[in-house]
Design a protein around this motif. Structure first.
Motif, short mmCIF file in Angstrom:
data_model
loop_
_atom_site.label_atom_id
_atom_site.label_comp_id
_atom_site.label_asym_id
_atom_site.label_seq_id
_atom_site.Cartn_x
_atom_site.Cartn_y
_atom_site.Cartn_z
N ARG A 31 0.84 -1.20 0.00
CA ARG A 31 0.00 0.00 0.00
C ARG A 31 0.87 1.24 0.00
NH1 ARG A 31 -5.34 -0.81 1.12
NH2 ARG A 31 -5.60 1.33 1.79
N GLU A 32 0.42 2.26 -0.69
CA GLU A 32 1.13 3.53 -0.68
C GLU A 32 1.15 4.13 0.72
OE1 GLU A 32 0.37 7.35 -3.20
OE2 GLU A 32 0.40 5.59 -4.52
N ARG A 33 0.01 4.01 1.41
CA ARG A 33 -0.11 4.47 2.79
C ARG A 33 -0.68 3.32 3.62
NH1 ARG A 33 -3.65 9.62 3.17
NH2 ARG A 33 -3.74 8.64 5.19
N ALA A 34 -0.21 3.22 4.85
CA ALA A 34 -0.68 2.13 5.72
C ALA A 34 -1.98 2.50 6.43
CB ALA A 34 0.40 1.80 6.74
N VAL A 35 -2.79 3.33 5.78
CA VAL A 35 -4.07 3.75 6.36
C VAL A 35 -5.17 3.34 5.39
CG1 VAL A 35 -5.43 5.74 7.08
CG2 VAL A 35 -2.98 5.72 7.51
N PHE A 36 -6.25 2.80 5.93
CA PHE A 36 -7.37 2.38 5.10
C PHE A 36 -8.43 3.48 5.10
CE2 PHE A 36 -5.33 -1.48 6.52
CZ PHE A 36 -5.24 -2.21 5.35
N ALA A 37 -9.13 3.61 3.99
CA ALA A 37 -10.14 4.66 3.85
C ALA A 37 -11.33 4.39 4.77
CB ALA A 37 -10.60 4.76 2.40
N ASP A 38 -11.75 3.14 4.85
CA ASP A 38 -12.91 2.78 5.67
C ASP A 38 -12.94 1.27 5.84
OD1 ASP A 38 -13.76 1.86 3.17
OD2 ASP A 38 -15.17 3.51 2.87
N LEU A 39 -13.96 0.77 6.51
CA LEU A 39 -14.07 -0.67 6.77
C LEU A 39 -14.15 -1.46 5.46
CD1 LEU A 39 -14.31 -3.00 8.74
CD2 LEU A 39 -16.77 -2.57 8.85
N ALA A 40 -14.84 -0.94 4.48
CA ALA A 40 -14.95 -1.64 3.18
C ALA A 40 -13.58 -1.78 2.53
CB ALA A 40 -15.91 -0.89 2.27
N ASP A 41 -12.73 -0.79 2.68
CA ASP A 41 -11.37 -0.84 2.15
C ASP A 41 -10.57 -1.94 2.85
OD1 ASP A 41 -9.07 -0.17 0.72
OD2 ASP A 41 -8.58 1.54 2.02
N VAL A 42 -10.72 -2.05 4.16
CA VAL A 42 -10.04 -3.11 4.92
C VAL A 42 -10.53 -4.48 4.46
CG1 VAL A 42 -9.70 -4.14 7.19
CG2 VAL A 42 -9.71 -1.66 6.96
N GLN A 43 -11.85 -4.64 4.38
CA GLN A 43 -12.42 -5.93 3.98
C GLN A 43 -11.97 -6.33 2.58
OE1 GLN A 43 -16.51 -4.83 4.72
NE2 GLN A 43 -16.57 -6.05 6.61
N ALA A 44 -11.95 -5.38 1.66
CA ALA A 44 -11.52 -5.67 0.29
C ALA A 44 -10.04 -6.06 0.26
CB ALA A 44 -11.78 -4.47 -0.61
N SER A 45 -9.22 -5.36 1.03
CA SER A 45 -7.79 -5.67 1.07
C SER A 45 -7.53 -7.05 1.64
CB SER A 45 -7.05 -4.61 1.90
OG SER A 45 -7.09 -3.37 1.28
N VAL A 46 -8.23 -7.41 2.71
CA VAL A 46 -8.06 -8.73 3.33
C VAL A 46 -8.55 -9.83 2.39
CG1 VAL A 46 -8.78 -10.23 5.23
CG2 VAL A 46 -8.06 -7.87 5.70
N ALA A 47 -9.69 -9.63 1.76
CA ALA A 47 -10.22 -10.62 0.82
C ALA A 47 -9.27 -10.82 -0.36
CB ALA A 47 -11.60 -10.20 0.32
N GLU A 48 -8.73 -9.73 -0.87
CA GLU A 48 -7.78 -9.80 -1.98
C GLU A 48 -6.51 -10.54 -1.55
OE1 GLU A 48 -5.08 -6.45 -3.98
OE2 GLU A 48 -7.23 -6.12 -4.28
N TYR A 49 -6.06 -10.27 -0.34
CA TYR A 49 -4.86 -10.95 0.15
C TYR A 49 -5.09 -12.45 0.29
CZ TYR A 49 -0.85 -12.43 2.77
OH TYR A 49 0.28 -13.11 3.16
N PHE A 50 -6.22 -12.85 0.85
CA PHE A 50 -6.49 -14.28 1.01
C PHE A 50 -6.62 -14.97 -0.34
CE2 PHE A 50 -7.62 -13.45 5.49
CZ PHE A 50 -6.80 -14.41 6.05
N GLU A 51 -7.16 -14.32 -1.31
CA GLU A 51 -7.21 -14.88 -2.67
C GLU A 51 -5.80 -15.12 -3.18
OE1 GLU A 51 -8.96 -16.41 -6.08
OE2 GLU A 51 -9.94 -15.85 -4.21
N TYR A 52 -4.95 -14.12 -3.03
CA TYR A 52 -3.54 -14.24 -3.41
C TYR A 52 -2.84 -15.34 -2.60
CZ TYR A 52 1.43 -13.19 -2.85
OH TYR A 52 2.78 -13.29 -2.73
N TYR A 53 -3.03 -15.33 -1.29
CA TYR A 53 -2.37 -16.27 -0.38
C TYR A 53 -2.71 -17.71 -0.72
CZ TYR A 53 -0.66 -18.19 4.05
OH TYR A 53 0.01 -18.90 5.01
N ASN A 54 -3.95 -17.98 -1.04
CA ASN A 54 -4.39 -19.34 -1.31
C ASN A 54 -4.15 -19.81 -2.74
OD1 ASN A 54 -5.36 -20.04 1.28
ND2 ASN A 54 -7.18 -18.80 0.91
N HIS A 55 -4.20 -18.89 -3.72
CA HIS A 55 -4.19 -19.30 -5.12
C HIS A 55 -2.94 -18.89 -5.90
CE1 HIS A 55 -8.29 -20.85 -5.06
NE2 HIS A 55 -8.53 -19.86 -4.22
#
Length: 84
Positions: A31-55
């Motif tokens: 991330r350019e900044r270690a700050v998330f815009a809102d909860l939806a941004d956090v959820q999207a980042s975590v979901a994207e990471y788990f997709e990457y982590y598993n696949h």
């Protein structure tokens, strides 16, 4: 972050501790900044990471396989070795 292991048992949940460490490190590093815009941004980042982590991410603990493929192979071996 609070520890996930029991008091006095530092290795009882090592895999989970490792996963959360990697998620925090790898998500925040890209991330350019270690700050998330809102909860939806956090959820999207975590979901994207788990997709990457598993696949996509190769795991040294399973001979540099992707965890999804290792899991699929384990399931096939479990079915083949299951007594009828």
């Amino acid at each position: 972050m609070r520890s996930q292991s029991c008091r006095g048992e530092c290795y009882d949940n090592a895999q989970a501790e490792s996963l959360w460490f990697r998620l925090k490190t790898e998500v925040l590093e890209v991330r350019e900044r270690a700050v998330f815009a809102d909860l939806a941004d956090v959820q999207a980042s975590v979901a994207e990471y788990f997709e990457y982590y598993n696949h996509e991410r190769l795991h040294s603990s399973i001979d540099y396989w992707m965890s999804y493929l290792a899991h699929q192979q384990f399931l096939q071996l479990s079915v083949l070795n299951c007594p009828v």
